[in-house]
Every structure is written in C-alpha cells, then in structure tokens.
Design an enzyme around this catalytic site. Sequence first.
Site, short mmCIF file in Angstrom:
data_model
loop_
_atom_site.label_atom_id
_atom_site.label_comp_id
_atom_site.label_asym_id
_atom_site.label_seq_id
_atom_site.Cartn_x
_atom_site.Cartn_y
_atom_site.Cartn_z
N SER A 84 4.45 -8.86 9.37
CA SER A 84 4.70 -7.53 8.87
C SER A 84 3.81 -7.30 7.40
CB SER A 84 6.18 -7.42 8.54
OG SER A 84 6.55 -6.11 8.60
N HIS A 233 10.27 -6.67 16.64
CA HIS A 233 9.55 -6.84 15.50
C HIS A 233 9.44 -8.31 14.75
CE1 HIS A 233 7.02 -5.69 12.00
NE2 HIS A 233 7.95 -5.84 11.34
#
Length: 253
Positions: A84, A233
């Site tokens: 991320s 994620h």
Amino acid sequence: MQLNVQISGSGAPLIIMHGLFGTQSNWSGQIKALADHFTVYAIDLPNHGRSPHTNRTSYPLMADNIIELMDQHNLDSAHILGHSMGGKVAMQLAMNNPQRVRKLIIVDIAPVQYPNHHGDVFTGLNAVDLNNLKSRGDADKQLSQHVEELSVRQFLLTNLYRTEAKDFAWRMNLPVLEACYDEISKAPTGPAFENPMLFIKGENSDYITTDYRDQILKLFPKADYRLIREAGHWPHAEKATVFTKLVLNYLNK
C-alpha cells in the site's frame, strides 16, 4: 533520521514497508516466515510506529529515508517489499535508485493518484477523546461511529498506546498524516524502473484495476503480476501461507 527497524534472520537483505496507519508489527507473521531465508529489515516508516515524527511527508522524502537507513546498515542493495503506502515508497525508491534494488515486490497498490477514501477514518480517529479515554473498548466504541468494519478498527487501534504518564495517545503522527494526505494519495514519479519486478494483488481489492495497466507499464515495463484469490487489501495477513510461498518463489528464482 533513525527509523525504527526490527532486524531478524540471515541471508540476503529484505526490506519490508507497511501501509498507511500501519507499523512493522502488522507484518510479524511474514517477518517470522521470511527470516528463515533472508535478513529481514522490518521498518516503521516516518510518522508511524516508533519512528520519528516529522513536519511533512512525501514519497521522495520517505524514499530518501529508506536509502539513509540502507547506508546506516551498510546495505549497497536489498530486496524491497512494500504494501500500500509502503509500496509507493518502494516504487519511488526503485525509480530514483534502481542500483540499490535487487528485486522489487509491490503489494496491492498501483503507481497512480487515488481519490480520498480515508475521510471517515480521519474523522473517526480525531473523534476519539484521548484525554478522557478509559479503555481500548471505549476507543473502539467511539471509533465505530465513523468506521463500521471491525477489522479496520482493530487495525487502527494497534496505534493506541499508554504513555509513561498512563495517558492514551496515538503512535502515528495523525495531524501530519491528515495534513499531508494529498501527498500520500499521489503517484510516485520519476524515470521508469527498467528491471523485472512483481505486483501482488488481492482478488477482492480494487487498489489495482485494469484501468491502471497503462500507467503501471509506463513506469514498470517489465512488471509481472500475481493474484491471491479470496484476499482483499491485506493478502499477507488474509492468505499468509500463499503470500509467503509466492514471495519466496519470486525472490529465490
């Protein structure tokens, strides 16, 4: 800057960088597994965890902080793995300093500017009344008024700790992260990274889509891709065994 870093294992150096609101402790399972094969440098990025707070942040600044850490530990080069926001730091580092990167792995993030999708998170974190907080349960109750997902709240609350005076506080530098959120949303910029590298995507995540293909290939023309099914994620936590195997296969081939 002296970033907080946990070093474990032996072998070729592997630097791991977490995402926004995270710390190196979020990667404890992967650190343990990968340290059987590499010397793992698990880092708290600036304004996160136990690393220093700054007055501003950006990807060029954070990438320079990682190069400084490499110099401090006499690492001419290292494998780089970023998730991320940490993935964007890793991309910026690779574009600016390709000679310092052995192999590059980017987890569930693309080199694009994202719209603001953390507004509720910042509102919730700011709404937690630290001065009158009695317990972590109270913090969760207050945060739940703005952040519905329990797993996200649990992740965010890993940042909550008690000071020496026994007061509650955030380890992350919340004011600067919020003030610099536009910088954090931006895409890393620089010359294309011409070496082979790997993107890992969680199947259920929308952080990497086909709409970003052209931009990915523009900056990383030799990129390879792997999809981890039934993961979102955080594939390194959601499908830990699959993730570890994928990383080891790529770094060892």
